[in-house]
Design a protein around this motif. Structure first.
Motif, PDB file in Angstrom:
ATOM      1  N   GLN A  69     -65.822  50.539 -24.215  1.00 41.63           N
ATOM      2  CA  GLN A  69     -65.240  51.382 -23.684  1.00 41.63           C
ATOM      3  C   GLN A  69     -64.022  51.636 -23.412  1.00 41.63           C
ATOM      4  N   VAL A  70     -62.966  51.209 -23.276  1.00 36.95           N
ATOM      5  CA  VAL A  70     -62.010  51.303 -23.546  1.00 36.95           C
ATOM      6  C   VAL A  70     -61.114  51.337 -24.427  1.00 36.95           C
ATOM      7  N   ARG A  71     -61.828  50.955 -26.006  1.00 31.69           N
ATOM      8  CA  ARG A  71     -61.059  51.630 -27.333  1.00 31.69           C
ATOM      9  C   ARG A  71     -61.466  53.043 -26.888  1.00 31.69           C
ATOM     10  N   ASP A  72     -62.859  53.900 -26.556  1.00 32.57           N
ATOM     11  CA  ASP A  72     -63.186  55.226 -26.904  1.00 32.57           C
ATOM     12  C   ASP A  72     -62.069  56.108 -25.621  1.00 32.57           C
ATOM     13  N   MET A  73     -62.102  55.627 -24.416  1.00 35.66           N
ATOM     14  CA  MET A  73     -61.300  56.469 -23.870  1.00 35.66           C
ATOM     15  C   MET A  73     -59.539  56.414 -24.615  1.00 35.66           C
ATOM     16  N   LEU A  74     -59.197  55.401 -24.391  1.00 34.27           N
ATOM     17  CA  LEU A  74     -57.811  55.768 -25.372  1.00 34.27           C
ATOM     18  C   LEU A  74     -57.887  56.120 -26.691  1.00 34.27           C
ATOM     19  N   HIS A  75     -58.972  56.534 -27.584  1.00 29.49           N
ATOM     20  CA  HIS A  75     -58.967  56.961 -29.019  1.00 29.49           C
ATOM     21  C   HIS A  75     -58.383  57.974 -28.823  1.00 29.49           C
ATOM     22  N   ARG A  76     -59.213  59.354 -27.698  1.00 31.27           N
ATOM     23  CA  ARG A  76     -59.314  60.605 -27.601  1.00 31.27           C
ATOM     24  C   ARG A  76     -58.092  60.948 -27.634  1.00 31.27           C
ATOM     25  N   LYS A  77     -57.076  59.969 -26.676  1.00 33.48           N
ATOM     26  CA  LYS A  77     -54.932  60.554 -26.989  1.00 33.48           C
ATOM     27  C   LYS A  77     -54.516  59.777 -27.727  1.00 33.48           C
ATOM     28  N   TRP A  78     -55.511  58.563 -28.342  1.00 31.47           N
ATOM     29  CA  TRP A  78     -54.457  57.868 -29.394  1.00 31.47           C
ATOM     30  C   TRP A  78     -55.157  57.393 -30.907  1.00 31.47           C
ATOM     31  N   PRO A  79     -55.725  58.391 -31.785  1.00 34.59           N
ATOM     32  CA  PRO A  79     -56.560  58.373 -32.264  1.00 34.59           C
ATOM     33  C   PRO A  79     -55.656  56.923 -33.910  1.00 34.59           C
ATOM     34  N   ILE A  80     -54.706  56.214 -33.316  1.00 29.81           N
ATOM     35  CA  ILE A  80     -54.697  56.415 -34.593  1.00 29.81           C
ATOM     36  C   ILE A  80     -53.589  54.964 -34.239  1.00 29.81           C
ATOM     37  N   ALA A  81     -54.309  54.487 -32.566  1.00 30.84           N
ATOM     38  CA  ALA A  81     -54.418  53.352 -32.108  1.00 30.84           C
ATOM     39  C   ALA A  81     -54.681  51.977 -32.356  1.00 30.84           C
ATOM     40  N   LYS A  82     -53.345  50.849 -32.578  1.00 31.63           N
ATOM     41  CA  LYS A  82     -54.310  49.574 -32.950  1.00 31.63           C
ATOM     42  C   LYS A  82     -54.277  48.620 -31.514  1.00 31.63           C
ATOM     43  N   TYR A  83     -55.213  47.625 -31.757  1.00 29.89           N
ATOM     44  CA  TYR A  83     -55.398  46.982 -30.215  1.00 29.89           C
ATOM     45  C   TYR A  83     -55.369  45.728 -30.433  1.00 29.89           C
ATOM     46  N   ILE A  84     -55.089  44.923 -29.021  1.00 32.01           N
ATOM     47  CA  ILE A  84     -55.619  43.869 -29.206  1.00 32.01           C
ATOM     48  C   ILE A  84     -56.156  43.015 -27.879  1.00 32.01           C
ATOM     49  N   VAL A  85     -56.925  42.147 -28.144  1.00 27.89           N
ATOM     50  CA  VAL A  85     -58.064  41.782 -27.316  1.00 27.89           C
ATOM     51  C   VAL A  85     -57.648  41.051 -26.514  1.00 27.89           C
ATOM     52  N   TYR A  86     -57.515  41.437 -25.701  1.00 27.53           N
ATOM     53  CA  TYR A  86     -56.184  40.281 -23.744  1.00 27.53           C
ATOM     54  C   TYR A  86     -57.432  39.552 -23.062  1.00 27.53           C
ATOM     55  N   PHE A  87     -57.965  38.517 -23.494  1.00 25.57           N
ATOM     56  CA  PHE A  87     -58.818  37.143 -22.156  1.00 25.57           C
ATOM     57  C   PHE A  87     -57.419  37.107 -21.009  1.00 25.57           C
ATOM     58  N   GLN A  88     -57.220  38.143 -19.750  1.00 25.89           N
ATOM     59  CA  GLN A  88     -56.478  37.909 -19.059  1.00 25.89           C
ATOM     60  C   GLN A  88     -57.338  36.922 -17.364  1.00 25.89           C
ATOM     61  N   SER A  89     -58.663  37.418 -17.091  1.00 24.27           N
ATOM     62  CA  SER A  89     -58.259  36.512 -15.464  1.00 24.27           C
ATOM     63  C   SER A  89     -59.316  35.194 -15.965  1.00 24.27           C
ATOM     64  N   PHE A  90     -58.740  34.884 -14.903  1.00 21.51           N
ATOM     65  CA  PHE A  90     -59.164  33.074 -15.027  1.00 21.51           C
ATOM     66  C   PHE A  90     -58.484  32.254 -15.961  1.00 21.51           C
TER      67      PHE A  90
END
Ligand code: SF4
Length: 313
Positions: free
Chosen positions: A77-98
């Motif tokens: 869900q997040v990647r698809d949203m970001l991909h529209r604006k930044w098609p060549i972005a990379k990602y770091i998976v972030y476990f934040q809650s708790f």
């Protein structure tokens, strides 16, 4: 003459996370917050049931995915949203809650690893408490750090145990030091999270937080100001009797002084928070993230100062 701020190619006089990522990956990199279904010993009764006074029922992960969704769905869900604006972005998976190391290693593996094989995922960032580690976990994280760009984010907030007890942190600074040193020994990048403006913490104490943590030479640091959000113990206390909350200018000045005390090569992942508008009670300036960051840049330029100017080994 030596460049006083070597880790910047913009007007920033400190080592931003953005600069670090661009140098390392040559492209825009986003952290994608995923809810891994964890809880916290400070909430489930192992240490306490109240949690830290600033923590909401979402475990300080207001912008994470929905734990009812699969890990893949949350990520896509997040990647698809970001991909529209930044098609060549990379990602770091972030476990934040708790507290995201508060489970057996078999569970940790089952949530950390599946997303690492997704296209353009370059790393993993895990936020947790220093009292949620054991030998098996250290061993596993050490292996994991060979497979991906791993960062462990330790919530410390303050080095002062009396302040920590007042907001029910539930562990001492000595516990933090033990975990921090062990992670350092294992050469795992460790980021320390500090909160400025905790109730009854003086400016001198906050500077001491930066000075002491700086001397430990963490890979990175993250700061934000204390903000009171709905459905927290601080919200109840504030409603009963409002306590002092830092002003915007006061916060900007403090952060500039803290940056001076840190080593130049410590990555600054964040200098101000990101509270949700709907949940924020005070201070309202915490919503003006850009104004706060601009204020820090301007003050540093005006005073011709920079990260590390007063750092002593
Ligand atoms: S340790 Fe983190 S998740 Fe647990 S109560 Fe404190 S802020 Fe919330």
């Amino acid at each position: 003459m030596n460049n006083p701020y070597p880790f910047s190619n913009t007007n920033k006089r400190y080592y931003t996370y953005d600069y670090y990522l661009k140098q390392k990956y040559g492209s825009k990199v986003f952290k994608v917050a995923i809810d891994g279904g964890f809880t916290c010993p400070n909430r489930d009764g192992k240490v306490s049931i109240g949690g830290c006074h600033f923590c909401s029922s979402l475990g300080s992960g207001e912008f994470g995915g929905n734990r009812k969704d699969s890990l893949f769905k949350q990520f896509d869900q997040v990647r698809d949203m970001l991909h529209r604006k930044w098609p060549i972005a990379k990602y770091i998976v972030y476990f934040q809650s708790f507290s995201n190391t508060y489970a057996p290693v078999s569970y940790l593996k089952s949530v950390y690893e599946p997303l690492l094989s997704k296209e353009n995922v370059v790393g993993l960032s895990i936020a947790t408490r220093p009292d949620c580690f054991n030998e098996e976990i250290y061993e596993y994280l050490s292996e994991l750090a060979q497979k991906t760009d791993l960062t462990i984010e330790l919530g410390l907030q303050t080095i002062h145990d009396d302040i920590a007890s007042s907001f029910n942190r539930g562990y001492n600074f000595s516990t933090f030091l033990e975990t921090f040193n062990r992670l350092k020994e294992l050469k795992i990048n460790t980021l320390v999270h500090l909160i400025n403006g905790l109730v009854n913490e003086s400016k001198e104490m906050m500077l001491e937080n930066a000075r002491v943590v700086g001397k430990l030479k963490p890979w990175g640091i993250k700061f934000h100001s204390l903000y009171v959000i709905k459905n927290t113990m601080y919200a109840k206390l504030y409603e009963k009797e409002p306590f002092k909350i830092m002003e915007q200018d006061e916060y900007i000045d403090l952060v500039v002084r803290q940056l001076e005390l840190l080593p130049k090569d410590c990555v600054i992942e964040r200098l101000t928070g990101d509270p949700s508008k709907e949940d924020l009670i005070a201070p309202t300036w915490a919503l003006k993230k850009v104004a706060v960051l601009n204020g820090i840049d301007k003050k540093m330029a005006r005073e011709n100062t920079y990260q590390g100017r007063l750092f002593n080994e």
